[in-house]
Design an enzyme around this catalytic site. Structure first.
Site, PDB file in Angstrom:
ATOM      1  N   PHE A 102      -5.225   7.350   6.823  1.00  0.00           N
ATOM      2  CA  PHE A 102      -5.597   5.986   7.156  1.00  0.00           C
ATOM      3  C   PHE A 102      -4.285   4.950   6.896  1.00  0.00           C
ATOM      4  CE2 PHE A 102      -7.487   6.522   3.144  1.00  0.00           C
ATOM      5  CZ  PHE A 102      -6.906   5.556   2.280  1.00  0.00           C
ATOM      6  N   ARG A 116     -18.580  -6.411  -2.046  1.00  0.00           N
ATOM      7  CA  ARG A 116     -18.519  -5.404  -0.673  1.00  0.00           C
ATOM      8  C   ARG A 116     -19.602  -5.321  -0.056  1.00  0.00           C
ATOM      9  NH1 ARG A 116     -13.616  -1.404  -3.298  1.00  0.00           N
ATOM     10  NH2 ARG A 116     -11.849  -2.488  -2.179  1.00  0.00           N
ATOM     11  N   TYR A 171       0.854  -1.198   0.093  1.00  0.00           N
ATOM     12  CA  TYR A 171      -0.103  -0.038   0.029  1.00  0.00           C
ATOM     13  C   TYR A 171       0.714   1.330   0.103  1.00  0.00           C
ATOM     14  CZ  TYR A 171      -4.600  -2.442   0.405  1.00  0.00           C
ATOM     15  OH  TYR A 171      -5.489  -3.309   0.158  1.00  0.00           O
ATOM     16  N   ARG A 211     -13.756  -4.227 -10.816  1.00  0.00           N
ATOM     17  CA  ARG A 211     -13.865  -3.305  -9.885  1.00  0.00           C
ATOM     18  C   ARG A 211     -15.518  -3.343  -9.798  1.00  0.00           C
ATOM     19  NH1 ARG A 211     -10.123  -0.386  -6.770  1.00  0.00           N
ATOM     20  NH2 ARG A 211     -11.194   1.513  -7.377  1.00  0.00           N
ATOM     21  N   THR A 227     -15.453   1.606  -2.954  1.00  0.00           N
ATOM     22  CA  THR A 227     -14.721   1.410  -1.334  1.00  0.00           C
ATOM     23  C   THR A 227     -15.720   1.202  -0.314  1.00  0.00           C
ATOM     24  OG1 THR A 227     -13.201   2.599  -2.302  1.00  0.00           O
ATOM     25  CG2 THR A 227     -12.820   2.034  -0.115  1.00  0.00           C
ATOM     26  N   ASN A 231     -13.649  -3.844   3.902  1.00  0.00           N
ATOM     27  CA  ASN A 231     -14.495  -4.076   2.772  1.00  0.00           C
ATOM     28  C   ASN A 231     -14.117  -5.467   2.074  1.00  0.00           C
ATOM     29  OD1 ASN A 231     -12.225  -3.201   1.808  1.00  0.00           O
ATOM     30  ND2 ASN A 231     -12.789  -1.600   0.869  1.00  0.00           N
TER      31      ASN A 231
HETATM   32  P1  GDP Z   1     -10.209   0.709  -3.117  1.00  0.00           P
HETATM   33  O1  GDP Z   1      -9.434   0.951  -4.392  1.00  0.00           O
HETATM   34  O2  GDP Z   1     -11.715   0.900  -3.388  1.00  0.00           O
HETATM   35  O3  GDP Z   1      -9.666  -0.536  -2.482  1.00  0.00           O
HETATM   36  O4  GDP Z   1      -9.776   1.963  -2.259  1.00  0.00           O
HETATM   37  P2  GDP Z   1      -8.506   2.739  -2.020  1.00  0.00           P
HETATM   38  O5  GDP Z   1      -7.291   2.608  -3.102  1.00  0.00           O
HETATM   39  O6  GDP Z   1      -8.658   4.223  -2.011  1.00  0.00           O
HETATM   40  O7  GDP Z   1      -8.112   2.489  -0.606  1.00  0.00           O
HETATM   41  C1  GDP Z   1      -7.462   1.250  -0.234  1.00  0.00           C
HETATM   42  C2  GDP Z   1      -8.007   0.325   1.069  1.00  0.00           C
HETATM   43  O8  GDP Z   1      -7.785   1.427   1.817  1.00  0.00           O
HETATM   44  C3  GDP Z   1      -9.483   0.245   0.692  1.00  0.00           C
HETATM   45  O9  GDP Z   1      -9.950  -0.792   0.030  1.00  0.00           O
HETATM   46  C4  GDP Z   1      -9.883   0.314   2.286  1.00  0.00           C
HETATM   47  O10 GDP Z   1      -9.617  -0.873   2.926  1.00  0.00           O
HETATM   48  C5  GDP Z   1      -9.054   1.252   3.047  1.00  0.00           C
HETATM   49  N1  GDP Z   1      -9.500   2.576   2.985  1.00  0.00           N
HETATM   50  C6  GDP Z   1     -10.061   3.535   2.018  1.00  0.00           C
HETATM   51  N2  GDP Z   1     -10.289   4.623   2.732  1.00  0.00           N
HETATM   52  C7  GDP Z   1     -10.221   4.463   4.155  1.00  0.00           C
HETATM   53  C8  GDP Z   1     -10.753   5.636   4.857  1.00  0.00           C
HETATM   54  O11 GDP Z   1     -11.092   6.574   4.985  1.00  0.00           O
HETATM   55  N3  GDP Z   1     -10.095   4.992   6.343  1.00  0.00           N
HETATM   56  C9  GDP Z   1      -9.640   3.492   6.463  1.00  0.00           C
HETATM   57  N4  GDP Z   1      -9.304   3.191   7.779  1.00  0.00           N
HETATM   58  N5  GDP Z   1      -9.339   2.845   5.527  1.00  0.00           N
HETATM   59  C10 GDP Z   1      -9.758   3.311   4.272  1.00  0.00           C
END
Ligand code: GDP
Length: 139
Positions: A59, A104, A51, A87, A93, A114
């Site tokens: 976060f 999800r 990540y 997706r 998300t 999620n």
């Molecule tokens: P994705 O592409 O839908 O997985 O979303 P992102 O790439 O933006 O974020 C990666 C992962 O981080 C997400 O799948 C969530 O598990 C986590 N995440 C995203 N937004 C948040 C947030 O606001 N708070 C927390 N604690 N985790 C988050």
């Protein structure tokens, strides 16, 4: 050209709740072929590396702790237009904003917990597949 591979992880929350079988059934039922798969427990440094693009997000540390909190199932999935179609199958998300039949919505419980990951571009799909699998582990 749109690629035919994406990388998924069934996240620790969903593995811990026993949803792995149901999630894999929904994935293959939607026409994805599993061409590599393993169950593993990410260390904190490996989760940080996966990540790294999110390292400046507020976060990040919580996300890394979560992803290293228990075993995950990582897999390479193949299908035409794999990244976008997957997706769509998993939903956005936040599970609360996802359509009720998405993975999800069915198996996730919060923005962080999620249930599942899906690559967001062909370029990232390639990097993420290489992160988990060597050539001998792909079929
Ligand atoms: P994705 O592409 O839908 O997985 O979303 P992102 O790439 O933006 O974020 C990666 C992962 O981080 C997400 O799948 C969530 O598990 C986590 N995440 C995203 N937004 C948040 C947030 O606001 N708070 C927390 N604690 N985790 C988050």
């Amino acid at each position: 050209m749109q690629g035919n591979k994406t990388l998924t992880m069934i996240k620790p929350d969903a593995v811990q709740k026993g949803f792995t079988g149901k999630i894999l059934e929904q994935i293959t039922g939607a026409g994805f072929r599993i061409t590599a798969m393993k169950m593993l427990h990410l260390s904190i440094p490996r989760a940080e590396l996966f990540y790294a693009v999110h390292r400046d997000r507020p976060f990040y540390s919580e996300l890394v702790q979560f992803m290293a909190s228990g075993p995950i199932v990582a897999a390479i999935l193949e299908k035409n237009n794999a990244v976008a179609d997957f997706r769509a199958l998993i939903g956005p998300t936040d599970p609360a904003k996802a359509s009720s039949d998405s993975i999800r919505a069915r198996f996730g419980s919060s923005v962080q917990n999620n249930a599942i990951h899906g690559s967001d571009s062909d370029e990232n799909a390639k990097m993420e597949c290489d992160f988990f699998f060597n050539q001998l582990e792909r079929f």
